[in-house]
Design a protein around this motif. Structure first.
Motif, PDB file in Angstrom:
ATOM      1  N   PRO A 126       0.819  -1.221   0.000  1.00 13.95           N
ATOM      2  CA  PRO A 126       0.000   0.000   0.000  1.00 13.95           C
ATOM      3  C   PRO A 126       0.849   1.266   0.000  1.00 13.95           C
ATOM      4  O   PRO A 126       1.973   1.281   0.525  1.00 13.95           O
ATOM      5  N   ALA A 127       0.305   2.334  -0.556  1.00 14.64           N
ATOM      6  CA  ALA A 127       1.024   3.604  -0.648  1.00 14.64           C
ATOM      7  C   ALA A 127       1.406   4.138   0.724  1.00 14.64           C
ATOM      8  O   ALA A 127       2.487   4.729   0.891  1.00 14.64           O
ATOM      9  N   ASP A 128       0.551   3.937   1.740  1.00 12.54           N
ATOM     10  CA  ASP A 128       0.877   4.475   3.060  1.00 12.54           C
ATOM     11  C   ASP A 128       2.075   3.754   3.674  1.00 12.54           C
ATOM     12  O   ASP A 128       2.873   4.362   4.409  1.00 12.54           O
TER      13      ASP A 128
ATOM     14  N   HIS B 294       8.225   4.013   4.556  1.00 11.63           N
ATOM     15  CA  HIS B 294       9.580   3.601   4.190  1.00 11.63           C
ATOM     16  C   HIS B 294      10.341   4.737   3.508  1.00 11.63           C
ATOM     17  O   HIS B 294      11.553   4.886   3.707  1.00 11.63           O
ATOM     18  N   ALA B 295       9.640   5.532   2.708  1.00 20.04           N
ATOM     19  CA  ALA B 295      10.273   6.675   2.050  1.00 20.04           C
ATOM     20  C   ALA B 295      10.754   7.692   3.080  1.00 20.04           C
ATOM     21  O   ALA B 295      11.865   8.235   2.973  1.00 20.04           O
ATOM     22  N   ALA B 296       9.931   7.948   4.091  1.00 23.64           N
ATOM     23  CA  ALA B 296      10.313   8.894   5.138  1.00 23.64           C
ATOM     24  C   ALA B 296      11.549   8.408   5.895  1.00 23.64           C
ATOM     25  O   ALA B 296      12.462   9.193   6.205  1.00 23.64           O
ATOM     26  N   GLN B 297      11.593   7.102   6.171  1.00 27.21           N
ATOM     27  CA  GLN B 297      12.760   6.547   6.861  1.00 27.21           C
ATOM     28  C   GLN B 297      14.005   6.631   5.987  1.00 27.21           C
ATOM     29  O   GLN B 297      15.091   6.999   6.452  1.00 27.21           O
ATOM     30  N   SER B 298      13.860   6.314   4.699  1.00 25.30           N
ATOM     31  CA  SER B 298      14.982   6.400   3.772  1.00 25.30           C
ATOM     32  C   SER B 298      15.493   7.832   3.680  1.00 25.30           C
ATOM     33  O   SER B 298      16.705   8.079   3.675  1.00 25.30           O
TER      34      SER B 298
ATOM     35  N   PHE C 173       7.344   6.549  -7.134  1.00 26.01           N
ATOM     36  CA  PHE C 173       6.862   5.165  -7.068  1.00 26.01           C
ATOM     37  C   PHE C 173       6.065   4.924  -8.339  1.00 26.01           C
ATOM     38  O   PHE C 173       5.019   5.554  -8.554  1.00 26.01           O
ATOM     39  N   ARG C 174       6.601   4.059  -9.203  1.00 28.00           N
ATOM     40  CA  ARG C 174       5.984   3.812 -10.506  1.00 28.00           C
ATOM     41  C   ARG C 174       5.811   2.307 -10.704  1.00 28.00           C
ATOM     42  O   ARG C 174       6.757   1.536 -10.556  1.00 28.00           O
ATOM     43  N   PHE C 175       4.610   1.911 -11.055  1.00 28.56           N
ATOM     44  CA  PHE C 175       4.312   0.491 -11.250  1.00 28.56           C
ATOM     45  C   PHE C 175       3.569   0.313 -12.568  1.00 28.56           C
ATOM     46  O   PHE C 175       2.659   1.076 -12.893  1.00 28.56           O
ATOM     47  N   MET C 176       3.968  -0.698 -13.318  1.00 27.73           N
ATOM     48  CA  MET C 176       3.382  -0.979 -14.622  1.00 27.73           C
ATOM     49  C   MET C 176       2.879  -2.411 -14.640  1.00 27.73           C
ATOM     50  O   MET C 176       3.647  -3.350 -14.429  1.00 27.73           O
TER      51      MET C 176
ATOM     52  N   TYR D 185       3.043   7.790  -8.161  1.00 32.63           N
ATOM     53  CA  TYR D 185       2.910   8.791  -7.108  1.00 32.63           C
ATOM     54  C   TYR D 185       4.298   9.123  -6.595  1.00 32.63           C
ATOM     55  O   TYR D 185       5.295   8.467  -6.949  1.00 32.63           O
ATOM     56  N   GLY D 186       4.383  10.184  -5.806  1.00 35.39           N
ATOM     57  CA  GLY D 186       5.680  10.629  -5.322  1.00 35.39           C
ATOM     58  C   GLY D 186       5.625  11.031  -3.862  1.00 35.39           C
ATOM     59  O   GLY D 186       4.553  11.246  -3.287  1.00 35.39           O
ATOM     60  N   THR D 187       6.801  11.127  -3.259  1.00 27.67           N
ATOM     61  CA  THR D 187       6.917  11.641  -1.896  1.00 27.67           C
ATOM     62  C   THR D 187       7.974  12.732  -1.885  1.00 27.67           C
ATOM     63  O   THR D 187       8.908  12.726  -2.689  1.00 27.67           O
ATOM     64  N   TYR D 188       7.802  13.664  -0.969  1.00 28.43           N
ATOM     65  CA  TYR D 188       8.775  14.741  -0.787  1.00 28.43           C
ATOM     66  C   TYR D 188       9.066  14.882   0.697  1.00 28.43           C
ATOM     67  O   TYR D 188       8.160  14.796   1.540  1.00 28.43           O
ATOM     68  N   HIS D 189      10.341  15.119   1.013  1.00 32.96           N
ATOM     69  CA  HIS D 189      10.779  15.172   2.397  1.00 32.96           C
ATOM     70  C   HIS D 189      11.769  16.316   2.585  1.00 32.96           C
ATOM     71  O   HIS D 189      12.710  16.460   1.803  1.00 32.96           O
TER      72      HIS D 189
END
Length: 331
Positions: free
Chosen positions: A220-222, A227-231, A249-252, A261-265
């Motif tokens: 799931p995206a959440d 994991h993105a925040a931890q990275s 995050f790209r899935f085909m 979708y994307g994350t920004y930190h």
């Protein structure tokens, strides 16, 4: 928009040869040629969006090169920093019309003009004069040891001159074939970067940040957001200079499907974009570069965190509906 910024994007200018059929072999398939290269793709978007932007590469002094840089010039990119030297442009072959299948890229970049750059050949203090922002990607030091050293020269000069530095952690395992792994090269280069964009798997390859093997298409995206925040926190610890991290995050699931979708930190907060999904993809190539350009655009515009990730993700998503490597003029 902060009009004071002047951006220089540096990397290899490539030609993309795409098959109009299932393969390049056989009669009547045809071949379509597009200009490209990650850093050129970023510059093409920024130029169309009205930012002061230049592009630098090393390319042969011939009519083909001139036609390619003319395309960039028409998109609002200053190409005067390009070095007209060497014998050939780098190529890559896309064994489909639009990048809508996996494992279809074949590189032909050895002995290209840029790949033969050596340390000391560029006076970076002079080149960077008048610029406020320097953009590069992990694709350049992936080619050979000399180019990794050239990148180091550029980054040292950029820091000395007070430029903001952004990097795309493009990871291509087919390129890292000169006896060095990314983790041996990239940590030192990334110490000069203010803005880091990529994905959690590339960050793992290049910086050794943690990523779970259990993560996959159905995660799931959440959960990915956590994991993105931890990275990102690990990157901030590893790179004291870094102020901004963004991940895609790209899935085909099929040739015409893409979920993005994307994350920004930053060092205080974490943001995730709207999830974009389509079954009408035209061309997947360059969507990550459009995201990178959108990130730069949003940061320069001084947008708040949520708008930064939404702007970058929207730019990456819109590229999926544009033929060729370059995005269009929408932001």
């Amino acid at each position: 928009m902060n009009e004071q910024h002047n951006i220089l994007s540096f990397g290899e200018l490539l030609l993309r040869l795409s098959s109009a059929g299932e393969t390049f072999l056989g009669e009547g398939n045809g071949v379509t040629v597009f200009p490209g290269g990650s850093e050129a793709n970023v510059a093409a978007s920024l130029g169309q969006w009205g930012l002061r932007c230049s592009y630098m590469s090393r390319i042969p002094d011939n009519e083909l090169s001139k036609q390619v840089i003319q395309v960039l010039h028409k998109l609002g990119v200053d190409t005067t920093p390009c070095l007209l030297e060497g014998d050939r442009l780098g190529l890559y072959f896309l064994l489909s019309a639009n990048g809508l299948s996996k494992g279809e890229v074949v590189y032909d970049r050895k002995y290209s003009a840029l790949s033969q750059l050596e340390p000391g050949m560029i006076d970076w203090d002079s080149v960077l004069e008048g610029y406020t922002w320097f953009h590069w990607s992990a694709l350049t030091p992936a080619l050979n040891t000399a180019l990794a050293e050239v990148c180091k020269e550029a980054l040292v000069a950029a820091q000395r001159k007070g430029l903001t530095v952004s990097v795309d952690l493009n990871y291509r395992n087919k390129l890292w074939n000169y006896g060095k792994q990314p983790i041996e090269v990239m940590p030192d280069l990334l110490q000069y970067c203010d803005v880091v964009m990529g994905n959690i798997w590339a960050a793992n390859k290049m910086l050794g940040t943690a990523v779970l093997e259990t993560l996959g298409r159905d995660t799931p995206a959440d959960v990915y957001f956590e994991h993105a925040a931890q990275s990102a926190r690990e990157i901030f610890d590893l790179i004291p200079r870094c102020k901004h991290v963004a991940y895609t995050f790209r899935f085909m699931d099929s040739p015409t499907h893409n979920l993005l979708y994307g994350t920004y930190h930053d060092r205080e907060s974490n943001f995730i974009s709207t999830i974009h999904e389509t079954n009408e993809v035209v061309d997947r190539i360059g969507s990550g570069d459009a995201f990178m350009a959108g990130l730069i655009y949003a940061l320069i515009a001084g947008k708040p965190g949520q708008e930064i990730v939404d702007t970058a993700t929207s730019a990456g998503f819109k590229k999926l509906f544009v033929k060729g490597d370059f995005g269009d003029g929408e932001i």
